[in-house]
Scaffold this active site. Structure first.
Site, PDB file in Angstrom:
ATOM      1  N   SER A 281     -22.564  10.557 -51.924  1.00  0.00           N
ATOM      2  CA  SER A 281     -21.291  11.258 -51.810  1.00  0.00           C
ATOM      3  C   SER A 281     -20.776  11.572 -53.209  1.00  0.00           C
ATOM      4  O   SER A 281     -21.090  10.854 -54.175  1.00  0.00           O
ATOM      5  CB  SER A 281     -20.266  10.405 -51.071  1.00  0.00           C
ATOM      6  OG  SER A 281     -18.975  11.004 -51.096  1.00  0.00           O
TER       7      SER A 281
ATOM      8  N   TYR B  44     -15.517   2.546 -49.716  1.00  0.00           N
ATOM      9  CA  TYR B  44     -16.429   3.652 -49.433  1.00  0.00           C
ATOM     10  C   TYR B  44     -17.055   4.132 -50.740  1.00  0.00           C
ATOM     11  O   TYR B  44     -18.280   4.304 -50.839  1.00  0.00           O
ATOM     12  CB  TYR B  44     -15.678   4.793 -48.743  1.00  0.00           C
ATOM     13  CG  TYR B  44     -16.545   5.990 -48.452  1.00  0.00           C
ATOM     14  CD1 TYR B  44     -17.417   5.994 -47.362  1.00  0.00           C
ATOM     15  CD2 TYR B  44     -16.504   7.117 -49.268  1.00  0.00           C
ATOM     16  CE1 TYR B  44     -18.227   7.085 -47.095  1.00  0.00           C
ATOM     17  CE2 TYR B  44     -17.318   8.214 -49.009  1.00  0.00           C
ATOM     18  CZ  TYR B  44     -18.164   8.193 -47.930  1.00  0.00           C
ATOM     19  OH  TYR B  44     -18.973   9.277 -47.666  1.00  0.00           O
TER      20      TYR B  44
END
Length: 272
Positions: free
Chosen positions: A135, A148
């Protein structure tokens, strides 16, 4: 399916929704034999041609069963796409350690388990490509998504190390860093905010901006096509950033701006 089928074989984890589903569809369109892994018992609307293997990447036994099924049916694995993931949000102070551990177990150790399971077969073949879905949040820490981001930052170092270890066996690895895409990930994200939290106001502002960007992000099919291109390329780069141009530009700018400047930009952008 017969083991004599000479089509390349791909496994996509997290293939029941979001980017994973789009990636699986793109591999099918490109003529691959495609296995898709996910935790759902009876997922709906899977693409024709996808061979679904129910798999929980947080379970060693489940991942090994998935590997055994694929190798016994296809005889080989050419492309492994580690796309299974989940997201939680909330302040670091408000997030229970158990929730943080669960986040890392899916997003980081889920990849580790899957890679470990399939590497022996790739070594025996002396070929294979591993594409890990990271990501942009693994390059730039996101406010109120610390765990995250931590899970995706961990994948960056993991893939860099992996590349050194597998090169002698003609195996390649790459990490793909998506920006915002229009998927169900936004609605599935778990929000961990304690009643009366001192962070509620900041959290709502930052997450509001993040969710707006996600809902107006790029189409998942674009990610699927790009990953098939990588899988079909002669060699894999260390990392590839995909998604909206502004976000890819932000990753590039992050490398050259002083930390204090970039933090000031994020403070304004996320209304903190």
């Amino acid at each position: 399916m017969e083991k004599s089928d000479d089509r390349p074989v791909a496994l996509v984890t997290g293939a029941t929704s979001g980017l994973g589903l789009a990636i699986a569809q793109s591999f099918i369109d490109a003529g691959f034999i495609v296995f898709g892994a996910g935790r759902r018992q009876n997922p709906e609307n899977l693409p024709a041609g996808l061979i679904y293997v129910r798999t929980d990447v947080t379970s060693n036994d489940s991942v090994e069963e998935c590997r055994n099924y694929i190798l016994s049916n296809a005889g080989r694995i050419d492309v492994l796409v580690c796309g299974a993931g989940s997201g939680i949000s909330g302040s670091i102070e408000d997030t229970p350690i158990s929730e943080a551990q669960a986040q890392l177990d899916v997003n980081f150790f889920g990849v580790v388990r899957t890679v470990q399971a399939f590497l022996p077969a790739m070594r025996q073949q002396k070929s294979g490509k591993i594409i890990v879905i990271g990501s942009i949040a693994g390059r730039i820490g996101m406010p109120f998504q610390a765990f995250y981001s931590a899970s995706k930052f961990a994948l960056e170092g993991f893939v860099e190390s992996l590349r050194h270890e597998i090169r002698a066996f003609n195996i390649q690895a790459c990490i793909v860093e998506p920006g915002d895409f229009r998927t169900g990930f936004t609605s599935a994200r778990r929000k961990l905010v304690r009643p009366g939290s001192a962070y509620t106001s900041q959290f709502e502002k930052a997450i509001g901006v993040q969710e707006h960007d996600e809902l107006h992000g790029a189409l998942p099919a674009l990610a699927g096509k790009r990953i098939v291109q990588l899988a079909s390329a002669r060699s894999l780069p260390v990392r590839v950033t995909i998604g909206p141009l502004f976000e890819r530009f932000a990753v590039w700018v992050r490398r050259i701006l002083p930390d204090s400047w970039f933090e000031a930009f994020y403070k304004i952008y996320y209304k903190l």
